[in-house]
Scaffold this motif. Structure first.
Motif, mmCIF file in Angstrom:
data_model
loop_
_atom_site.group_PDB
_atom_site.id
_atom_site.type_symbol
_atom_site.label_atom_id
_atom_site.label_comp_id
_atom_site.label_asym_id
_atom_site.label_seq_id
_atom_site.Cartn_x
_atom_site.Cartn_y
_atom_site.Cartn_z
ATOM 1 N N ILE A 6 0.620 -1.303 -0.100
ATOM 2 C CA ILE A 6 0.512 0.037 0.157
ATOM 3 C C ILE A 6 0.816 0.769 -0.086
ATOM 4 C CG2 ILE A 6 -2.229 1.473 1.077
ATOM 5 C CD1 ILE A 6 -2.313 -1.703 2.429
ATOM 6 N N ASN A 7 0.587 2.029 -1.056
ATOM 7 C CA ASN A 7 1.516 3.104 -1.363
ATOM 8 C C ASN A 7 0.927 4.525 -0.869
ATOM 9 O OD1 ASN A 7 2.789 5.362 -2.295
ATOM 10 N ND2 ASN A 7 4.371 4.193 -3.749
ATOM 11 N N GLU A 8 0.679 5.308 0.267
ATOM 12 C CA GLU A 8 -0.503 6.463 -0.615
ATOM 13 C C GLU A 8 0.964 7.520 0.291
ATOM 14 O OE1 GLU A 8 -4.617 7.332 3.259
ATOM 15 O OE2 GLU A 8 -3.080 5.181 3.458
ATOM 16 N N PRO A 9 0.479 8.561 -0.037
ATOM 17 C CA PRO A 9 0.646 10.037 -0.069
ATOM 18 C C PRO A 9 1.133 10.403 1.344
ATOM 19 C CG PRO A 9 -0.745 9.766 -1.774
ATOM 20 C CD PRO A 9 -0.971 8.567 -1.218
ATOM 21 N N GLU A 10 2.165 10.526 1.673
ATOM 22 C CA GLU A 10 1.758 11.709 2.830
ATOM 23 C C GLU A 10 2.789 10.100 4.322
ATOM 24 O OE1 GLU A 10 3.090 14.287 3.381
ATOM 25 O OE2 GLU A 10 2.933 14.481 0.811
ATOM 26 N N ARG A 11 2.191 9.015 3.688
ATOM 27 C CA ARG A 11 2.393 7.908 4.688
ATOM 28 C C ARG A 11 3.313 6.694 4.285
ATOM 29 N NH1 ARG A 11 -2.926 5.350 6.436
ATOM 30 N NH2 ARG A 11 -2.236 4.154 7.896
ATOM 31 N N ASP A 12 4.609 5.949 5.072
ATOM 32 C CA ASP A 12 5.924 5.201 4.578
ATOM 33 C C ASP A 12 5.125 4.060 4.247
ATOM 34 O OD1 ASP A 12 7.286 6.573 5.815
ATOM 35 O OD2 ASP A 12 7.393 5.872 7.596
ATOM 36 N N VAL A 13 4.887 3.200 3.010
ATOM 37 C CA VAL A 13 5.125 1.893 2.298
ATOM 38 C C VAL A 13 4.512 1.057 3.676
ATOM 39 C CG1 VAL A 13 4.985 0.578 0.630
ATOM 40 C CG2 VAL A 13 5.760 3.162 0.646
ATOM 41 N N TYR A 14 3.291 0.218 3.316
ATOM 42 C CA TYR A 14 3.300 -0.599 4.138
ATOM 43 C C TYR A 14 2.795 -1.741 4.036
ATOM 44 C CZ TYR A 14 -1.488 0.973 4.867
ATOM 45 O OH TYR A 14 -2.723 1.897 4.548
ATOM 46 N N TRP A 15 3.217 -3.524 3.844
ATOM 47 C CA TRP A 15 1.872 -4.711 3.923
ATOM 48 C C TRP A 15 0.921 -4.655 4.081
ATOM 49 C CZ3 TRP A 15 3.233 -6.633 -0.687
ATOM 50 C CH2 TRP A 15 4.930 -6.317 -1.229
ATOM 51 N N VAL A 16 -0.192 -5.866 3.800
ATOM 52 C CA VAL A 16 -1.017 -6.455 4.722
ATOM 53 C C VAL A 16 -1.198 -7.457 3.658
ATOM 54 C CG1 VAL A 16 -3.630 -5.520 5.037
ATOM 55 C CG2 VAL A 16 -2.395 -3.892 5.461
ATOM 56 N N ASP A 17 -1.158 -8.088 4.809
ATOM 57 C CA ASP A 17 -1.978 -9.565 4.342
ATOM 58 C C ASP A 17 -3.500 -9.587 4.390
ATOM 59 O OD1 ASP A 17 0.628 -10.412 4.770
ATOM 60 O OD2 ASP A 17 0.428 -11.577 6.641
ATOM 61 N N ILE A 18 -3.272 -10.953 3.137
ATOM 62 C CA ILE A 18 -4.894 -11.358 2.729
ATOM 63 C C ILE A 18 -5.187 -12.328 3.124
ATOM 64 C CG2 ILE A 18 -6.859 -10.999 0.615
ATOM 65 C CD1 ILE A 18 -5.203 -7.967 0.828
ATOM 66 N N HIS A 19 -6.248 -12.160 3.751
ATOM 67 C CA HIS A 19 -6.870 -13.700 4.746
ATOM 68 C C HIS A 19 -7.685 -13.658 4.382
ATOM 69 C CE1 HIS A 19 -4.034 -13.136 7.913
ATOM 70 N NE2 HIS A 19 -4.058 -11.688 8.254
ATOM 71 N N PRO A 20 -7.935 -15.120 4.525
ATOM 72 C CA PRO A 20 -9.677 -15.156 3.622
ATOM 73 C C PRO A 20 -11.133 -14.906 4.190
ATOM 74 C CG PRO A 20 -8.908 -17.925 4.744
ATOM 75 C CD PRO A 20 -7.543 -15.848 5.015
#
Length: 469
Positions: A6-20
């Motif tokens: 996830i690349n959102e302006p003014e925030r550090d890039v981060y990962w999110v795991d997709i769960h069932p």
């Protein structure tokens, strides 16, 4: 395992795991992924992961600004695949399947072609726009290196970023970086990537990216790095044009101390090509000296501040006259020295006539008491002499000074002593050129210190052209 980068302006890039099951996205804090972007709706979109079939889909929740998958706005449920990108407002989501390592990783040599740049720009326009806004505020190269490195670290979640520009290439030891520079290629290994910075079809730098072992670079990483490299090159070009403009303005300010605006434009053409002001060269010059008689006693009578005020006005008026006739001026104490030479902008009227015209106009203003101060009248002597001289600039950059050197200058300075009160005297070579324009009376020979033979001088007694200054 499916993951969203996830690349959102003014925030550090981060990962999110997709769960069932369902993963909700929107501005409301009740969402699985809560965004701060104001262009996202409170409940914007929903991702559904069917673990049994390993199928992942997304649908828009009637959002105001829509949901885009691979740059196309969706209107129904859309199945997602590895390396798809999703845009919600100004937020970019990159979907990856961590188990599909073959498609995620990229290694080897990739030619840095126009096609690969355009593809990178097209794929990552939103992210690049955010980067461009930050880089376009920068005003020097050092801050560009820092900000470009910071953006790459943030967006690609890197351990290390090093940006090396052309002046530092000699000290560069990294083999892959050197290959990237020499062959204009993108060099990718399991833990390192090197991308050239190409501006005006020349390699102006190289970006070296490093990531810890076990987290290899993907094609998306390479595309983003190329896009940011391109934006860095554009910013570098802007900064160089800005510096060139600053340098031109500094040169203009320097030259305006000595020459008219018309001559400044002429001199700047050569200066911008060579980076140098005209050096001392021998040429025919006509030198004008104008000096205030007994200035020390006058300053004592009226006071230093009032005398300084007078000198300021006197210099302004005399400089305007000298510039009008194409002269180059130099201030010497309470006097001025002006040189007149033939240039591409001053070829119609001979330099001798221009110098005498300037001296005659100064003299006329003296006779009309335009240089008086609180009733205090000033006496000035003006001398004009023509001959060979060394003319040009001595020094470097903003410290350069205009100079005219030689016997012609020394003789004009000595002649000025015979031009008081309020007279204009000229040497023989000057007289021969101006005699049909001005009334000239011989004064006689004078002895000039440093010369073995006396010098014949003449007085300008009138203008034959019916009052033309």
């Amino acid at each position: 395992m499916w993951r969203l980068n996830i690349n959102e302006p003014e925030r550090d890039v981060y990962w999110v795991d997709i769960h069932p099951g369902a993963t909700s996205i929107g501005r409301s804090s009740t969402n699985t992924i809560a965004l701060v972007d104001s262009s996202a709706s409170r409940h914007h979109a929903e991702i559904l992961f069917d673990n049994a079939r390993d199928v992942i889909t997304i649908h828009d929740l009637n959002s105001t600004n829509g949901t885009y998958v691979n740059r196309r706005r969706i209107s129904s449920v859309v199945e997602l695949h590895n390396n798809d990108n999703i845009r919600i407002g100004n937020v970019i989501f990159y979907l990856t399947n961590e188990s599909d390592t073959a498609r995620n990783q990229v290694t080897g040599t990739h030619f840095f072609t126009r096609e690969i740049i355009l593809e990178a720009l097209d794929e990552h326009a939103v992210v690049l726009d955010d980067v461009a806004q930050k880089l376009n505020t920068l005003m020097n190269v050092a801050s560009l290196q820092r900000e470009s490195a910071a953006q790459l670290k943030r967006i690609l979640m890197l351990d290390e970023v090093k940006i090396v520009l052309a002046p530092e290439f000699q000290s560069l030891q990294d083999a892959r970086a050197l290959m990237s520079i020499k062959k204009r290629t993108v060099e990718v290994t399991a833990t390192q990537m090197c991308i050239p910075i190409v501006e005006a079809d020349q390699v102006q730098g190289v970006i070296c990216l490093a990531r810890e072992a076990g987290s290899q670079f993907s094609r998306r990483d390479m595309e983003l790095a190329i896009a940011i490299s391109h934006q860095t090159a554009l910013t570098l070009n802007r900064l160089r044009l800005l510096e060139k403009s600053r340098e031109q303005e500094r040169a203009r300010e320097l030259l305006l101390r000595f020459v008219s605006p018309l001559e400044v434009d002429y001199l700047l053409k050569d200066y911008l090509k060579s980076g140098k002001l005209p050096e001392l060269v021998e040429q025919k010059a006509t030198i004008l000296f104008a000096d205030i008689a007994d200035s020390t006693a006058i300053a004592e009578r009226i006071g230093p501040k009032r005398f300084a005020d007078f000198l300021t006005r006197y210099y302004q008026d005399v400089t305007e006259i000298i510039f009008r006739y194409g002269g180059v001026i130099k201030y010497i104490g309470d006097g001025i020295m002006a040189s007149f030479v033939s240039t591409s902008t001053q070829t119609v009227i001979p330099q001798e006539i221009r110098a005498v015209q300037a001296g005659w106009q100064i003299l006329n203003r003296l006779r009309r008491n335009e240089f008086s101060y609180d009733g205090e009248k000033f006496v000035v002597g003006i001398a004009v002499n023509t001959g060979p001289a060394m003319v040009g600039y001595i020094g470097v950059g903003a410290r350069a000074e205009f100079n005219v050197l030689g016997d012609t200058v020394n003789t004009a300075s000595r002649m000025q002593g015979y031009a008081r009160p309020n007279r204009l005297v000229v040497g023989t070579l000057t007289m021969h050129v101006v005699a049909d324009k001005f009334t000239v009376h011989p004064i006689g020979e004078i002895d000039v210190r440093g010369r073995s033979a006396p010098v014949q001088i003449y007085e300008i007694a009138g203008d034959r052209r019916a009052g033309t200054p």
